[in-house]
Every structure is written in structure tokens, then in C-alpha cells.
Motif scaffolding. Sequence first.
Motif, PDB file in Angstrom:
ATOM      1  N   GLN A  74       0.823  -1.214   0.000  1.00 50.48           N
ATOM      2  CA  GLN A  74       0.000   0.000   0.000  1.00 50.48           C
ATOM      3  C   GLN A  74       0.856   1.263   0.000  1.00 50.48           C
ATOM      4  OE1 GLN A  74      -2.602   0.326   3.370  1.00 50.48           O
ATOM      5  NE2 GLN A  74      -3.756   2.004   2.477  1.00 50.48           N
ATOM      6  N   HIS A  75       1.986   1.225   0.645  1.00 49.59           N
ATOM      7  CA  HIS A  75       2.857   2.394   0.714  1.00 49.59           C
ATOM      8  C   HIS A  75       3.877   2.444  -0.414  1.00 49.59           C
ATOM      9  CE1 HIS A  75       1.103   3.607   4.461  1.00 49.59           C
ATOM     10  NE2 HIS A  75       1.362   2.429   5.005  1.00 49.59           N
ATOM     11  N   SER A  76       3.885   1.431  -1.287  1.00 47.85           N
ATOM     12  CA  SER A  76       4.864   1.395  -2.367  1.00 47.85           C
ATOM     13  C   SER A  76       4.545   2.434  -3.443  1.00 47.85           C
ATOM     14  CB  SER A  76       4.912  -0.003  -2.994  1.00 47.85           C
ATOM     15  OG  SER A  76       3.737  -0.248  -3.730  1.00 47.85           O
ATOM     16  N   GLU A  77       5.571   2.806  -4.174  1.00 40.79           N
ATOM     17  CA  GLU A  77       5.425   3.791  -5.246  1.00 40.79           C
ATOM     18  C   GLU A  77       4.511   3.268  -6.360  1.00 40.79           C
ATOM     19  OE1 GLU A  77       5.713   7.342  -7.091  1.00 40.79           O
ATOM     20  OE2 GLU A  77       6.513   6.851  -5.122  1.00 40.79           O
ATOM     21  N   ALA A  78       4.618   1.970  -6.699  1.00 43.67           N
ATOM     22  CA  ALA A  78       3.790   1.394  -7.772  1.00 43.67           C
ATOM     23  C   ALA A  78       2.304   1.481  -7.432  1.00 43.67           C
ATOM     24  CB  ALA A  78       4.196  -0.057  -8.016  1.00 43.67           C
ATOM     25  N   PHE A  79       1.959   1.148  -6.191  1.00 42.75           N
ATOM     26  CA  PHE A  79       0.559   1.213  -5.779  1.00 42.75           C
ATOM     27  C   PHE A  79       0.055   2.649  -5.796  1.00 42.75           C
ATOM     28  CE2 PHE A  79      -2.836   1.437  -2.587  1.00 42.75           C
ATOM     29  CZ  PHE A  79      -3.668   0.432  -3.040  1.00 42.75           C
ATOM     30  N   GLN A  80       0.879   3.570  -5.345  1.00 40.66           N
ATOM     31  CA  GLN A  80       0.483   4.980  -5.342  1.00 40.66           C
ATOM     32  C   GLN A  80       0.273   5.495  -6.768  1.00 40.66           C
ATOM     33  OE1 GLN A  80      -0.427   6.550  -2.603  1.00 40.66           O
ATOM     34  NE2 GLN A  80       0.104   4.722  -1.450  1.00 40.66           N
ATOM     35  N   SER A  85      -3.433   7.233 -10.960  1.00 43.84           N
ATOM     36  CA  SER A  85      -3.979   7.091 -12.310  1.00 43.84           C
ATOM     37  C   SER A  85      -5.486   6.881 -12.278  1.00 43.84           C
ATOM     38  CB  SER A  85      -3.295   5.921 -13.013  1.00 43.84           C
ATOM     39  OG  SER A  85      -3.864   5.695 -14.268  1.00 43.84           O
ATOM     40  N   TYR A  86      -5.939   6.051 -11.346  1.00 49.09           N
ATOM     41  CA  TYR A  86      -7.382   5.801 -11.202  1.00 49.09           C
ATOM     42  C   TYR A  86      -8.119   7.086 -10.844  1.00 49.09           C
ATOM     43  CZ  TYR A  86     -11.694   4.210  -9.024  1.00 49.09           C
ATOM     44  OH  TYR A  86     -13.006   4.062  -8.662  1.00 49.09           O
ATOM     45  N   ARG A  87      -7.628   7.768  -9.826  1.00 51.06           N
ATOM     46  CA  ARG A  87      -8.299   8.995  -9.372  1.00 51.06           C
ATOM     47  C   ARG A  87      -8.230  10.100 -10.410  1.00 51.06           C
ATOM     48  NH1 ARG A  87      -6.502   9.241  -3.024  1.00 51.06           N
ATOM     49  NH2 ARG A  87      -7.845   7.531  -2.356  1.00 51.06           N
ATOM     50  N   ALA A  88      -7.117  10.172 -11.143  1.00 48.75           N
ATOM     51  CA  ALA A  88      -6.972  11.215 -12.161  1.00 48.75           C
ATOM     52  C   ALA A  88      -8.000  11.041 -13.275  1.00 48.75           C
ATOM     53  CB  ALA A  88      -5.560  11.198 -12.740  1.00 48.75           C
ATOM     54  N   PHE A  89      -8.475   9.835 -13.490  1.00 52.73           N
ATOM     55  CA  PHE A  89      -9.515   9.622 -14.503  1.00 52.73           C
ATOM     56  C   PHE A  89     -10.910   9.717 -13.906  1.00 52.73           C
ATOM     57  CE2 PHE A  89     -12.493   6.987 -16.834  1.00 52.73           C
ATOM     58  CZ  PHE A  89     -12.357   7.495 -18.114  1.00 52.73           C
ATOM     59  N   ASN A 147      -9.167   3.097 -20.460  1.00 55.36           N
ATOM     60  CA  ASN A 147      -8.180   3.704 -19.577  1.00 55.36           C
ATOM     61  C   ASN A 147      -7.595   2.674 -18.621  1.00 55.36           C
ATOM     62  OD1 ASN A 147      -7.657   5.096 -16.756  1.00 55.36           O
ATOM     63  ND2 ASN A 147      -7.255   6.625 -18.347  1.00 55.36           N
ATOM     64  N   ALA A 148      -8.437   1.849 -18.043  1.00 54.75           N
ATOM     65  CA  ALA A 148      -7.960   0.816 -17.127  1.00 54.75           C
ATOM     66  C   ALA A 148      -7.057  -0.168 -17.856  1.00 54.75           C
ATOM     67  CB  ALA A 148      -9.139   0.087 -16.491  1.00 54.75           C
ATOM     68  N   ARG A 149      -7.464  -0.572 -19.036  1.00 59.80           N
ATOM     69  CA  ARG A 149      -6.690  -1.556 -19.795  1.00 59.80           C
ATOM     70  C   ARG A 149      -5.325  -1.008 -20.189  1.00 59.80           C
ATOM     71  NH1 ARG A 149     -10.260  -2.301 -23.402  1.00 59.80           N
ATOM     72  NH2 ARG A 149      -9.404  -0.871 -24.927  1.00 59.80           N
ATOM     73  N   THR A 150      -5.270   0.246 -20.601  1.00 59.54           N
ATOM     74  CA  THR A 150      -4.010   0.790 -21.103  1.00 59.54           C
ATOM     75  C   THR A 150      -3.111   1.358 -20.010  1.00 59.54           C
ATOM     76  OG1 THR A 150      -5.036   2.936 -21.532  1.00 59.54           O
ATOM     77  CG2 THR A 150      -4.990   1.345 -23.351  1.00 59.54           C
ATOM     78  N   LYS A 151      -3.676   1.831 -18.895  1.00 56.58           N
ATOM     79  CA  LYS A 151      -2.855   2.533 -17.912  1.00 56.58           C
ATOM     80  C   LYS A 151      -2.688   1.821 -16.585  1.00 56.58           C
ATOM     81  CE  LYS A 151      -3.298   6.807 -20.017  1.00 56.58           C
ATOM     82  NZ  LYS A 151      -3.554   8.128 -20.095  1.00 56.58           N
ATOM     83  N   ARG A 152      -3.614   0.957 -16.198  1.00 54.44           N
ATOM     84  CA  ARG A 152      -3.536   0.406 -14.850  1.00 54.44           C
ATOM     85  C   ARG A 152      -3.449  -1.106 -14.778  1.00 54.44           C
ATOM     86  NH1 ARG A 152      -7.738   3.942 -14.434  1.00 54.44           N
ATOM     87  NH2 ARG A 152      -9.202   2.274 -14.132  1.00 54.44           N
ATOM     88  N   ASP A 153      -4.041  -1.814 -15.694  1.00 52.03           N
ATOM     89  CA  ASP A 153      -4.150  -3.261 -15.548  1.00 52.03           C
ATOM     90  C   ASP A 153      -2.801  -3.964 -15.479  1.00 52.03           C
ATOM     91  OD1 ASP A 153      -6.842  -3.093 -15.397  1.00 52.03           O
ATOM     92  OD2 ASP A 153      -7.262  -3.916 -17.380  1.00 52.03           O
TER      93      ASP A 153
END
Length: 168
Positions: A74-80, A85-89, A147-153
Motif C-alpha cells: 500500500q505504501h509502495s510507489e507502484a501502488f500509489q 492514475s485511477y483517481r486522475a480519470f 483507460n484501465a486496460r491501457t494505464k492500470r491493468d
Amino acid sequence: MPQQQTSSPEQGRQSEQGQRFDWWAEPAAVPGQAPRPTHRAPADGPGTDGPGAEDPETGRPEPDGSTEVYRSVQHSEAFQQIRHSYRAFVFPVSGVFLAWYLMYVAAQAVAPGLMRSPVAGPVNVAWLLGLLQFASTFLLTWLYARNARTKRDRAALSLRWDTQDQLR
């Protein structure tokens, strides 16, 4: 013609075969079997070194190894980055859609004459804007999935596998 008999709740909850109809009640005891427990105690009780151990100062359960792994993730850079990215969309798009919906409702209340204006045949401005509400919902759903497929998945899947490796 035979008439069906109906029973009130006060008349009982069993059919002719003894089947119960009150599904919310506890299951009936089966003859010859021990009753099933309704509450199970944890395997490791307080005061042990297992997952149920308590901190003597606070009385709260002590975290086990998996809790620490999830906290570090949860505190890692990848999770943040995934969260950002999720919130920005989601937040801007939700705000735009809410404003679009409220504009439609306000236009119905403030300018009913404009909303009754014919556009093509029996279709007026109100019908057109209402149909555009549906179209915009489908468009936003498609945009979110893309957006989820290209940026977060990929990042989330990689993070998931890393977490699973740490838990082994």
C-alpha cells in the motif's frame, strides 16, 4: 375445481412433508446428527503466538506477516501510481457527468418551453438530451475500460504477482 388452501404465518411454516419455508430461520436439527455450531472460535486464542495473539498493551490483535506485506504494498510507489492514475480519470469524469446530468434536470425545470421545442418529428430537445444521457453513459463506460486496460491493468497485475510471491 379444487381450491388451494393458503396458510397465514401464524398457522405454521411447514409443508405436508415437513419442509420448512422460513428460510431466514436457523436450519432444523436433523435426527441422528449433532447440531451445527453457529459461531466458531478462532483456532489460536488470545495469549498465543499465532494469528490471534493480542498486543498486551493495546489489546488489539498483533499483525501477522501478510498484514505487513499488504501495508508495504500500500505504501509502495507502484501502488500509489496506480491509485493516482485511477483517481486522475475517475474524479474529473464523474464531475463532468454529474454536471451534465444536473444541467439536463435544471433545463427541464427552468426552461420547459425550450425543452418542448421540436427537433425532428415527434422528438423534442428533452428527448434528445435524455437519449444523449444514455449515450454518454455508454461512452464513459468504454473510456473507463480503455483507460484501465491501457494505464492500470498491467501495473496492477504485476503488483499482484509481486505481492503473491512475498506471501509464499
